[in-house]
Design a protein around this motif. Sequence first.
Motif, PDB file in Angstrom:
ATOM      1  N   ILE A  49       0.853  -1.182   0.000  1.00 47.05           N
ATOM      2  CA  ILE A  49       0.000   0.000   0.000  1.00 47.05           C
ATOM      3  C   ILE A  49       0.895   1.239   0.000  1.00 47.05           C
ATOM      4  CG2 ILE A  49      -1.909  -1.142   1.197  1.00 47.05           C
ATOM      5  CD1 ILE A  49      -1.061   0.328   3.736  1.00 47.05           C
ATOM      6  N   THR A  50       0.318   2.356  -0.411  1.00 48.35           N
ATOM      7  CA  THR A  50       1.031   3.631  -0.411  1.00 48.35           C
ATOM      8  C   THR A  50       0.602   4.442   0.813  1.00 48.35           C
ATOM      9  OG1 THR A  50       1.138   3.658  -2.820  1.00 48.35           O
ATOM     10  CG2 THR A  50       1.477   5.761  -1.694  1.00 48.35           C
ATOM     11  N   ILE A  51       1.589   5.012   1.481  1.00 47.91           N
ATOM     12  CA  ILE A  51       1.313   5.821   2.663  1.00 47.91           C
ATOM     13  C   ILE A  51       2.004   7.169   2.515  1.00 47.91           C
ATOM     14  CG2 ILE A  51       1.658   6.046   5.165  1.00 47.91           C
ATOM     15  CD1 ILE A  51       1.446   3.049   5.406  1.00 47.91           C
ATOM     16  N   CYS A  52       1.278   8.227   2.841  1.00 50.39           N
ATOM     17  CA  CYS A  52       1.860   9.572   2.885  1.00 50.39           C
ATOM     18  C   CYS A  52       2.288   9.827   4.320  1.00 50.39           C
ATOM     19  CB  CYS A  52       0.840  10.611   2.427  1.00 50.39           C
ATOM     20  SG  CYS A  52       1.497  12.278   2.386  1.00 50.39           S
ATOM     21  N   SER A  53       3.568   9.710   4.574  1.00 53.96           N
ATOM     22  CA  SER A  53       4.082   9.756   5.940  1.00 53.96           C
ATOM     23  C   SER A  53       4.606  11.141   6.295  1.00 53.96           C
ATOM     24  CB  SER A  53       5.212   8.729   6.108  1.00 53.96           C
ATOM     25  OG  SER A  53       5.781   8.827   7.397  1.00 53.96           O
ATOM     26  N   ARG A  54       4.333  11.548   7.517  1.00 54.28           N
ATOM     27  CA  ARG A  54       4.906  12.789   8.028  1.00 54.28           C
ATOM     28  C   ARG A  54       6.263  12.539   8.681  1.00 54.28           C
ATOM     29  NH1 ARG A  54      -0.471  15.333  10.992  1.00 54.28           N
ATOM     30  NH2 ARG A  54      -1.712  15.605   9.100  1.00 54.28           N
ATOM     31  N   LYS A  55       6.620  11.274   8.799  1.00 52.76           N
ATOM     32  CA  LYS A  55       7.922  10.901   9.352  1.00 52.76           C
ATOM     33  C   LYS A  55       8.925  10.689   8.222  1.00 52.76           C
ATOM     34  CE  LYS A  55       7.917   7.532  12.162  1.00 52.76           C
ATOM     35  NZ  LYS A  55       7.711   6.207  12.737  1.00 52.76           N
ATOM     36  N   ARG A  56      10.199  10.731   8.541  1.00 52.71           N
ATOM     37  CA  ARG A  56      11.226  10.383   7.559  1.00 52.71           C
ATOM     38  C   ARG A  56      11.151   8.882   7.311  1.00 52.71           C
ATOM     39  NH1 ARG A  56      15.829  12.744   5.817  1.00 52.71           N
ATOM     40  NH2 ARG A  56      15.633  14.361   7.424  1.00 52.71           N
ATOM     41  N   PRO A  57      10.817   8.429   6.089  1.00 54.05           N
ATOM     42  CA  PRO A  57      10.644   6.993   5.844  1.00 54.05           C
ATOM     43  C   PRO A  57      11.954   6.223   5.952  1.00 54.05           C
ATOM     44  CG  PRO A  57      10.579   8.212   3.777  1.00 54.05           C
ATOM     45  CD  PRO A  57      10.609   9.237   4.877  1.00 54.05           C
ATOM     46  N   GLN A  58      11.853   5.034   6.517  1.00 48.73           N
ATOM     47  CA  GLN A  58      12.979   4.114   6.593  1.00 48.73           C
ATOM     48  C   GLN A  58      12.550   2.806   5.936  1.00 48.73           C
ATOM     49  OE1 GLN A  58      14.219   3.765  10.659  1.00 48.73           O
ATOM     50  NE2 GLN A  58      14.396   5.971  10.946  1.00 48.73           N
ATOM     51  N   ALA A  59      13.490   1.949   5.681  1.00 51.07           N
ATOM     52  CA  ALA A  59      13.178   0.700   4.988  1.00 51.07           C
ATOM     53  C   ALA A  59      12.164  -0.116   5.786  1.00 51.07           C
ATOM     54  CB  ALA A  59      14.464  -0.109   4.782  1.00 51.07           C
ATOM     55  N   GLN A  60      11.011  -0.320   5.178  1.00 52.02           N
ATOM     56  CA  GLN A  60       9.913  -1.082   5.777  1.00 52.02           C
ATOM     57  C   GLN A  60       9.782  -0.771   7.269  1.00 52.02           C
ATOM     58  OE1 GLN A  60       7.701  -2.368   4.074  1.00 52.02           O
ATOM     59  NE2 GLN A  60       6.440  -3.258   5.644  1.00 52.02           N
ATOM     60  N   ASP A  61       9.649   0.492   7.571  1.00 51.98           N
ATOM     61  CA  ASP A  61       9.409   0.942   8.941  1.00 51.98           C
ATOM     62  C   ASP A  61       8.101   0.332   9.430  1.00 51.98           C
ATOM     63  OD1 ASP A  61       9.101   4.257  10.443  1.00 51.98           O
ATOM     64  OD2 ASP A  61       9.604   2.306  11.279  1.00 51.98           O
ATOM     65  N   ARG A  62       8.121  -0.286  10.607  1.00 51.59           N
ATOM     66  CA  ARG A  62       6.942  -0.994  11.090  1.00 51.59           C
ATOM     67  C   ARG A  62       6.530  -0.488  12.463  1.00 51.59           C
ATOM     68  NH1 ARG A  62       6.049  -4.929   7.646  1.00 51.59           N
ATOM     69  NH2 ARG A  62       4.150  -5.350   8.787  1.00 51.59           N
ATOM     70  N   PRO A  63       5.221  -0.442  12.704  1.00 49.43           N
ATOM     71  CA  PRO A  63       4.759  -0.170  14.065  1.00 49.43           C
ATOM     72  C   PRO A  63       5.024  -1.363  14.960  1.00 49.43           C
ATOM     73  CG  PRO A  63       2.911  -0.699  12.644  1.00 49.43           C
ATOM     74  CD  PRO A  63       4.126  -0.623  11.755  1.00 49.43           C
ATOM     75  N   GLN A  64       5.029  -1.134  16.245  1.00 51.45           N
ATOM     76  CA  GLN A  64       5.245  -2.234  17.187  1.00 51.45           C
ATOM     77  C   GLN A  64       4.062  -3.180  17.180  1.00 51.45           C
ATOM     78  OE1 GLN A  64       6.032  -0.526  20.993  1.00 51.45           O
ATOM     79  NE2 GLN A  64       8.082   0.146  20.430  1.00 51.45           N
ATOM     80  N   SER A  65       4.316  -4.437  17.447  1.00 50.66           N
ATOM     81  CA  SER A  65       3.250  -5.423  17.505  1.00 50.66           C
ATOM     82  C   SER A  65       2.370  -5.188  18.709  1.00 50.66           C
ATOM     83  CB  SER A  65       3.841  -6.839  17.586  1.00 50.66           C
ATOM     84  OG  SER A  65       4.612  -7.113  16.443  1.00 50.66           O
TER      85      SER A  65
END
Length: 250
Positions: A49-65
Amino acid sequence: MHCPSKLTYVIGQGDNLYRLAKHFGTTVPRILALNPGLDPHNLQIGSEITICSRKRPQAQDRPQSPPACPDSAKQMDLISHMRLVWSQHVYWTRMLLISIAERLKDLDAVTARLMQNPGDIAKIFEDYYGPDTAKAIEQLLTEHLQIGAELITALRDGKAGQAEELNERWYLNADKMAGAFSGISPYYREEEMREMLYRHLDLTKQEVAKRLSGDYPADIKAFDLVEREAIMMADAFSSGMIRQFPQMFS
């Protein structure tokens, strides 16, 4: 939609759009706008999916489980708060009923207080589903109360035709609410939401009928059922949130 920082995200185990929106500093509606056809209730692991992030993107940045063990205190906070606002909903509706039926001078003040309730309920939903969803819920609940007030007045004044039209509008409003709630959570099934909301209207109409007929003992018994049903509704909403967002109760 202008987006200075787009990224491609691969759906993983346990992901949902709310968690992703929180993690990347965006909103669920913005994610859906960038991904036409995406089913928020059926995210496919491995799909992009495409996300418009306000954060600096990193490689497959993931939220915590999500946490393995829920925090029962946080769950009870939600349950208690939800019960409070829905109890206030039916208490102030009853006060409105009495003010209209008895033509009391406090009608304007009671109406003003009752109309705070949709915002109080919507605020809880905003914490989980965002401001756009909260605004929609507030508008639907406000319409619910406005129609109810007009219906009580029409019944008091013996305007059968007007009352019938308002009654139809009341149930159509409930249909809209059922659709709105089912659209934000897989745990708010539209048929179950509709049945629950119809039950609320049915019981409230019984209360109104007993009050207007002057059968006050029966009126009080009818309100007892309204109150009990309001708690059940509140718990249904809380349960859905707890199941949909376990990470919020860590």
